[in-house]
Write a protein that holds these residues in place. Structure first.
Motif, PDB file in Angstrom:
ATOM      1  N   VAL A   6      -3.620 -10.576 -10.034  1.00 53.00           N
ATOM      2  CA  VAL A   6      -4.410 -11.288  -9.025  1.00 53.00           C
ATOM      3  C   VAL A   6      -4.740 -12.666  -9.580  1.00 53.00           C
ATOM      4  O   VAL A   6      -5.289 -12.781 -10.686  1.00 53.00           O
ATOM      5  N   PHE A  16      -5.942 -21.635 -11.954  1.00 52.73           N
ATOM      6  CA  PHE A  16      -6.176 -20.256 -11.524  1.00 52.73           C
ATOM      7  C   PHE A  16      -6.582 -19.398 -12.708  1.00 52.73           C
ATOM      8  O   PHE A  16      -6.043 -19.550 -13.812  1.00 52.73           O
ATOM      9  N   THR A  71      -6.769 -16.216  -8.874  1.00 53.75           N
ATOM     10  CA  THR A  71      -7.873 -16.759  -8.085  1.00 53.75           C
ATOM     11  C   THR A  71      -8.083 -18.228  -8.430  1.00 53.75           C
ATOM     12  O   THR A  71      -8.262 -18.558  -9.608  1.00 53.75           O
ATOM     13  N   GLU A  98      -6.598 -16.996  -2.899  1.00 55.02           N
ATOM     14  CA  GLU A  98      -6.261 -15.977  -3.890  1.00 55.02           C
ATOM     15  C   GLU A  98      -4.888 -15.394  -3.565  1.00 55.02           C
ATOM     16  O   GLU A  98      -4.542 -15.223  -2.398  1.00 55.02           O
ATOM     17  N   GLN A  99      -4.122 -15.089  -4.613  1.00 54.30           N
ATOM     18  CA  GLN A  99      -2.777 -14.547  -4.426  1.00 54.30           C
ATOM     19  C   GLN A  99      -2.574 -13.337  -5.331  1.00 54.30           C
ATOM     20  O   GLN A  99      -3.164 -13.268  -6.419  1.00 54.30           O
ATOM     21  N   GLN A 100      -1.720 -12.408  -4.886  1.00 52.59           N
ATOM     22  CA  GLN A 100      -1.460 -11.187  -5.630  1.00 52.59           C
ATOM     23  C   GLN A 100       0.038 -11.003  -5.824  1.00 52.59           C
ATOM     24  O   GLN A 100       0.836 -11.346  -4.943  1.00 52.59           O
ATOM     25  N   VAL A 139      -9.932 -21.565  -9.250  1.00 51.50           N
ATOM     26  CA  VAL A 139     -11.280 -21.768  -9.778  1.00 51.50           C
ATOM     27  C   VAL A 139     -11.627 -23.225 -10.023  1.00 51.50           C
ATOM     28  O   VAL A 139     -12.798 -23.592 -10.031  1.00 51.50           O
TER      29      VAL A 139
END
Length: 246
Positions: A134, A189, A136, A119-121, A138
């Motif tokens: 955000v 994502f 994520t 996960e990246q922000q 998947v």
């Protein structure tokens, strides 16, 4: 289509309805004087209620926080209309491809591939507003470089201990030919975004990002049968120091 079970709205922090404000609240409301371009904003409270539930009432979700916009009533629709394009343009890392064994494998044997993705922000500015995104992972699509594509599917795979290399896994692949192959992982994502510390809202659709190609060299293996072992016949073919015929 939104997957968030709630819907959201914002109201001025100390607004009582109509033209009335809570005087005591006004004395302690959040100051909004440090916008992205130095402009002043408005203090707001975010509210939420269950989507599609008859009789549901609005309840405080978060805040107080600030909105910075000359026409705040247009803020969310404008950001929502542009957020998918912004999401796709973010420097999101698709992760990396790991192969077992690597960098060499055998023709006809199962080569285990798995992804390492996280996960990246991100914090970006849209229409003068601070937007937190955000992303994520998947779904994953594997292009094994020999014309075989697997996915999109939810498994990123996983490592095997060395004594189990060659076993078939969810994301493994057996090459039918020798040569060098470029394996490309595409990671899909899903994202959420929040405006000025407001509630997280789903980003429609998915963003797809490619990982750097991983080169795998596929070799052939040869099997020969011998009548003696090297203890009985040290000069037999296949024994140490004895040339193997082509």
């Amino acid at each position: 289509m939104s997957t968030d079970p709630n819907e959201y709205k914002y109201e001025l922090q100390c607004h009582l309805g109509g033209g009335d404000f809570d005087t005591e609240c006004l004395g302690r409301q959040v100051e909004c004087t440090n916008g992205p371009d130095g402009e002043e904003g408005i203090p707001v409270i975010w509210y939420s209620k269950p989507r599609g539930v008859p009789g549901a009432v609005w309840a405080i979700h978060s805040g107080p926080t600030c909105l910075y916009d000359a026409r705040p009533e247009d803020l969310l629709p404008r950001i929502a209309a542009d957020i998918q394009r912004e999401f796709q343009s973010l420097p999101i890392s698709a992760g990396t491809v790991v192969a077992q064994p690597s960098p060499h494998t055998l023709r006809g044997a199962e080569t285990n591939f798995y992804a390492e993705a996280i996960e990246q922000q991100f914090d970006i500015t849209m229409f003068g507003q601070a937007v937190h995104v955000v992303a994520t992972p998947v779904q994953y699509t594997w292009n094994y470089g020999d014309g075989t594509v697997f996915g999109p599917q939810p498994s990123m795979g996983g490592p095997l201990p060395q004594d189990r290399w060659g076993e078939k896994t969810r994301t493994s692949h057996a090459y039918g030919e020798t040569g060098d192959f470029q394996v490309v992982l595409t990671t899909s994502f899903q994202g959420t975004y929040s405006v000025n510390a407001g509630p997280p809202l789903p980003i429609p659709g998915q963003g797809q990002f490619n990982a750097p190609p991983q080169t795998v060299s596929v070799w052939r293996s040869l099997t020969r049968n011998y009548a003696d072992d090297c203890n009985a016949n040290p000069q037999g073919q296949g024994c140490p120091g004895v040339a193997t015929p082509p």
